[in-house]
Design an enzyme around this catalytic site. Sequence first.
Site, PDB file in Angstrom:
ATOM      1  N   LYS A 165      39.313  35.680  47.801  1.00 32.79           N
ATOM      2  CA  LYS A 165      40.114  36.896  47.991  1.00 32.79           C
ATOM      3  C   LYS A 165      40.128  37.187  49.488  1.00 32.79           C
ATOM      4  CE  LYS A 165      40.620  41.474  45.883  1.00 32.79           C
ATOM      5  NZ  LYS A 165      42.013  41.352  45.472  1.00 32.79           N
TER       6      LYS A 165
HETATM    7  N1  PPE Z   1      45.609  38.421  41.682  1.00 25.37           N
HETATM    8  C1  PPE Z   1      45.735  38.953  42.914  1.00 25.37           C
HETATM    9  C2  PPE Z   1      46.599  38.273  43.910  1.00 25.37           C
HETATM   10  C3  PPE Z   1      45.056  40.144  43.209  1.00 25.37           C
HETATM   11  O1  PPE Z   1      45.189  40.665  44.422  1.00 25.37           O
HETATM   12  C4  PPE Z   1      44.256  40.761  42.236  1.00 25.37           C
HETATM   13  C5  PPE Z   1      43.538  42.041  42.517  1.00 25.37           C
HETATM   14  C6  PPE Z   1      44.141  40.148  40.968  1.00 25.37           C
HETATM   15  C7  PPE Z   1      44.822  38.967  40.736  1.00 25.37           C
HETATM   16  C8  PPE Z   1      43.268  40.703  39.875  1.00 25.37           C
HETATM   17  O2  PPE Z   1      41.912  40.533  40.185  1.00 25.37           O
HETATM   18  P1  PPE Z   1      40.791  41.529  39.638  1.00 25.37           P
HETATM   19  O3  PPE Z   1      40.950  42.813  40.384  1.00 25.37           O
HETATM   20  O4  PPE Z   1      39.522  40.838  39.924  1.00 25.37           O
HETATM   21  O5  PPE Z   1      41.029  41.719  38.178  1.00 25.37           O
HETATM   22  N2  PPE Z   1      44.152  42.863  43.499  1.00 25.37           N
HETATM   23  C9  PPE Z   1      43.376  43.892  44.149  1.00 25.37           C
HETATM   24  C10 PPE Z   1      44.081  44.460  45.358  1.00 25.37           C
HETATM   25  C11 PPE Z   1      45.310  45.224  45.158  1.00 25.37           C
HETATM   26  C12 PPE Z   1      45.800  45.843  46.470  1.00 25.37           C
HETATM   27  O6  PPE Z   1      46.984  46.269  46.515  1.00 25.37           O
HETATM   28  O7  PPE Z   1      45.014  45.976  47.427  1.00 25.37           O
HETATM   29  C13 PPE Z   1      42.914  44.960  43.169  1.00 25.37           C
HETATM   30  O8  PPE Z   1      43.459  45.089  42.084  1.00 25.37           O
HETATM   31  O9  PPE Z   1      41.950  45.660  43.507  1.00 25.37           O
END
Ligand code: PPE
Length: 318
Positions: A165
């Site tokens: 990330k």
């Molecule tokens: N894909 C991406 C590209 C992504 O950024 C997130 C979280 C996810 C999948 C889901 O991951 P998880 O949160 O572990 O279930 N995106 C984060 C950031 C959003 C933002 O605008 O900043 C979040 O949801 O916290």
Amino acid sequence: MRPGGEMSFDGVKYLWMNGEVKPWAEGTLHLATHALHYGSGVFEGIRCYETEEGPAIFRLAPHLARFYTSAELYHMRLPYAPAELEAAMGELITRNGFTDCYIRPIAYFGYGTLGVNPRQCPVDVAILTWKWGAYLGEEGLTQGVRVKFVSWTKLHQSMVPTMSKACGHYLNSILAVREATDEGYDEGILINRDGHLAEGSGENLFIVKGGVIRTNDESSSILLGITRDAVIRIAKDLGYRVEIGWLRREDLVMADEAFFTGTAAEVTPIREVEGLPVGKGARGPVTARIQEVFFEAVRGRAPRYRDWLSPVAQPVAS
Ligand code: PPE
């Protein structure tokens, strides 16, 4: 602009920076910070929810584990132990007086030298907390959102470690969400180099077809979401068959139901793809059931998922 996503830094009193709690206004950096120039940082997005026993952080252990993995994939060594970050988060939540909030740890190459190679840059670590409402709007949670497939290709895992990330990876997501919202959609879905669906700009993707729940995995160049993992577990516990594999555009268009998962987005139904209704063009029953259990779990009302919550230690009343 898409609806929702209400957030504000107003009233946030403290943040944590390199081992110290500081007033919010003091969270500033030098312009020569490496990460500003090259996106050389990694971060997490975590939610803290109000439960009957006080604020509790949802799935803290896997979020911390992913934070360290994200850093390692970029050869970045964090100078703090997970327990120190956990303690810092608890302190921030308590001192800011939050019950529900979003938690954003970030580690990045700081002020040292410029030039792509960050060899002589320190690794700085900070934690921010703030109030963040429904990412795709309250209405999105109940009515579902409208999406399009964007023209930008999802960064491929041969180009960057997509499971990290990392800050810089989000340039790809920024292009996707801007394209989608500029055209009046709520969110954009990125397709990967193989022509398969990857994910939303900040969410993982699920479809429901014939009672079977399907989602993709790391081989589709996605971030392996922690909400995705929780939803897979909830779906299986509810007795649904869950299949993990590639998804194509037509799988989404022809699905009975579809939804996004993410820390910020939680579980958000997708009601329309490029003007075509998904199923009946509204939140479907399977999505509604999963949402219901998910929100019970995060609020500490589902005993079987209690171990997903880390209660924030409250100061003893004097
Ligand atoms: N894909 C991406 C590209 C992504 O950024 C997130 C979280 C996810 C999948 C889901 O991951 P998880 O949160 O572990 O279930 N995106 C984060 C950031 C959003 C933002 O605008 O900043 C979040 O949801 O916290």
